[in-house]
Design a protein around this motif. Sequence first.
Motif, PDB file in Angstrom:
ATOM      1  N   UNK A 169       0.802  -1.233   0.000  1.00 42.50           N
ATOM      2  CA  UNK A 169       0.000   0.000   0.000  1.00 42.50           C
ATOM      3  C   UNK A 169       0.827   1.272   0.000  1.00 42.50           C
ATOM      4  N   UNK A 170       2.110   1.162   0.330  1.00 46.42           N
ATOM      5  CA  UNK A 170       2.951   2.357   0.392  1.00 46.42           C
ATOM      6  C   UNK A 170       3.754   2.581  -0.885  1.00 46.42           C
ATOM      7  N   UNK A 171       3.612   1.672  -1.852  1.00 44.38           N
ATOM      8  CA  UNK A 171       4.355   1.793  -3.107  1.00 44.38           C
ATOM      9  C   UNK A 171       3.362   1.838  -4.259  1.00 44.38           C
ATOM     10  N   UNK A 172       3.446   2.879  -5.060  1.00 46.87           N
ATOM     11  CA  UNK A 172       2.542   3.010  -6.205  1.00 46.87           C
ATOM     12  C   UNK A 172       2.888   1.984  -7.281  1.00 46.87           C
ATOM     13  N   UNK A 173       1.878   1.604  -8.037  1.00 43.75           N
ATOM     14  CA  UNK A 173       2.101   0.673  -9.136  1.00 43.75           C
ATOM     15  C   UNK A 173       3.010   1.307 -10.180  1.00 43.75           C
ATOM     16  N   UNK A 180       0.074  -6.251  -9.797  1.00 44.21           N
ATOM     17  CA  UNK A 180       0.195  -6.530  -8.365  1.00 44.21           C
ATOM     18  C   UNK A 180      -0.714  -7.682  -7.943  1.00 44.21           C
ATOM     19  N   UNK A 181      -0.204  -8.482  -7.021  1.00 41.32           N
ATOM     20  CA  UNK A 181      -0.952  -9.611  -6.497  1.00 41.32           C
ATOM     21  C   UNK A 181      -0.847  -9.641  -4.974  1.00 41.32           C
ATOM     22  N   UNK A 182      -1.859 -10.229  -4.347  1.00 38.19           N
ATOM     23  CA  UNK A 182      -1.827 -10.476  -2.909  1.00 38.19           C
ATOM     24  C   UNK A 182      -3.004 -11.388  -2.574  1.00 38.19           C
TER      25      UNK A 182
END
Length: 583
Positions: free
Chosen positions: A505-509, A515-517
Motif C-alpha cells: 500500500x505504500x508503493x505506487x504501481x 500486483x498480487x496479494x
Amino acid sequence: MARCIPEVVHESQRQRGEADFLQRLRMELSDEWIVLHSLNLGAGERRGELEADFVLLHARGRLTLELKGGTITCEEGTWYSRNSNGRFRIKPPFHQAKTNAHEVHEHLKRIFGKDSAEAGAPYTHAVVFPSCDFDAPSIEAPRDRTFDRRILSAALDKVIPPLLAIAEAQLVARKPGSVLPPPLSQSQLASCLQVLRPDLRLIPNLNASEFDAHLARLSAEQLAVFQLIEGNSRLRVTGGAGTGKTLIALEACRREHASRPQAKIGLVCFNRFLGAHLARGIETEGLQHAIEAGTLFLHIDRLLGLPPVPAGSPHSAYVERMEAAVRTAEALPEDQKFDLLVVDEGQDQDMRGSPNTLRVLNGLLKGGFAQGRWRWFEDANQTLNFSPKKPEPHPVADGVLSVLDSAATAHLQRNWRNTESVAEAFARIVQLPRTPASGFPGPGVAAAKAQKGHELKALNALLEKVVLPKHAPEEVVILSLRGAGLESYKECQSLGGLKRVEFDPLISAKPGEIRTTTFAKFKGMESHAVVLVDVERIEEVRDRRCLYVGMSRAKYALYVIATPEVYQAIVEALSTPAGSQVV
C-alpha cells in the motif's frame, strides 16, 4: 438547530464570510430547516457554472440566498467587492440570486415533474450583505429580500422565516385563483434533499498514492453518524463493505484533534496493509504527533518498546507478545493512555477466542471502555477469525462486550465503493441482503471456470484477452482466495506478460507490473479492477465471507476465476440480475 449539509465551510470559502453565516443558520434556525451550502447547480450548454451560496429547505417552501461579503459597491451598473486582497468585479447579486432560485426550481421540475409537490412548493430568493449596510433603494433590490448588517443584528429565526410568506404570496400571484399547496412531508423533503445534494460525493479511493488527492465530502447518512459522535462519548458503528467506516473513523480522529488539540488519539485496525495505509495518511497530513495509527500489534510494539514479531514466527510468539501487552496496558498510568480510542475492523479484534485483545484495548483507553471515549466500527460479515471454541470468560473482556452491546449505535447502509453490478453480484452470490450502492451501473461481473491445475492458464488468458485490453495494469489487483504461500501463481515471475509484484500500500504501481496479494491481506483496501482467483469453495459461511471480502474490493470491474462447481453456483446466482457475464 438546523441541519446543515455540509456541516462546515471549506477553507477556500472562509474569506467570503460564509462560514460564520452557516454557523448562524445552524444555531439560530429550528430543526425544521435543512441548509445546503455551496450548491453547485450545474448549467445548460449556453451558461457558465452556477453556484448557490445557500439553499434552505422547509416544509412550507424553498429559499435561495446569495451572500456577498466584504465592501460592496455598484458603479455604472457594474458590481464590485473589496476585501483585504483587493477589488474584484462580481456578478450582480440580485440577478444571481434570482437565477439560482429559478435553476433549482427547473431542476426539481425535470426530476419530479412540473405538477409534483416537490417542484410546486413556494420558493423565493434573497441577498445577504453581512459586512455592510445597504442604503440604495432600487427596483433590482427588493427591501424585504435584502439583508444587510443592521437587519442581521437580529436573530435569524426572526429574519429568515418571513421569506416563506413572501414565497407563498409570489406563488399565488403567479397563478391567480390558485390555493397554496400543503406543506411538504418529511419524505418529500428528503427526496428534494437527495436530488439537490445526493448522497454521492467525492471520497478518498483508499489507494495510498492518491490518499490526500481528494477532498472527502460526506454523505447525508455519514453526516448523521457525526451528529451521533458529537452527542455520545461512546458509539458503535456498523455497516457493510464500502459504506465508509474507515473514512468516518479517520475523519472522527481529525475532528477530535481539531476540537481538542491536546488530546491523545489512538486509531487501531486489524489488517497490516490497512494499518500502514492509515499511518501513511496521518503522516501525510502532519498529524502523527496527535494521532497514533496502526494495527493493534503495532500499538502493542510501541507500548512494549519492542520490534515487531519476526515474520514466520509461530503463533505462540504472538500469544506471548499479547500477554506481555496485557500486563503493561493494565498497569499503564492514566496520563499515558488515549483520550479517544477509534477502533476500525472491530469484528476482527478477538484473537481466536482469547479475551486478551479486548483487555489490551481497554487498558490503552483512559477510563476504559466503561468510562472512556471511544468509536467502534465493524462489519460482522467480514469476520474471518472463526474460533473453534468459545471465548475464555474474563471480567474485563466481558465488561467491554457488555458496554459495546449497550452503547449508542449507528448503522451505515449505502455502499459507496462498488458499482451497482458489483454490489448486486456479491449480495446474490454470498447470500446477503441487497443494500443501496453508488448508483453507477458499471460493467457486468465476469466469471470464468478453471479445472484444478489449470488456474494459471485461465488467469493468463483472462488477463491478456479481457482484463488488460480494458484496464491499465496499475488499475488492477489480483487477489487469491487461498492463504499466503498457497496461491496458484506463487511461483510465477510474470502474469499476463507483466512482471508480478506483491501489493504494497505504500508503493505506487509501476508501468509493466501487475500486483498480487491475498484477499485477507487486501481487506480494508480497494482497487478499480479486481481479478479474484483460486475461488474453490462456497458452501460454508466462512467460504462466503471470504468471497464477500474479495469481491467487495472491486470498485468498478470484477473478474472471478472459480472451479467448475463454484462457477456454476455463481452463474446460477447471477442468472436473474442484468449485467452478469460469462467469459
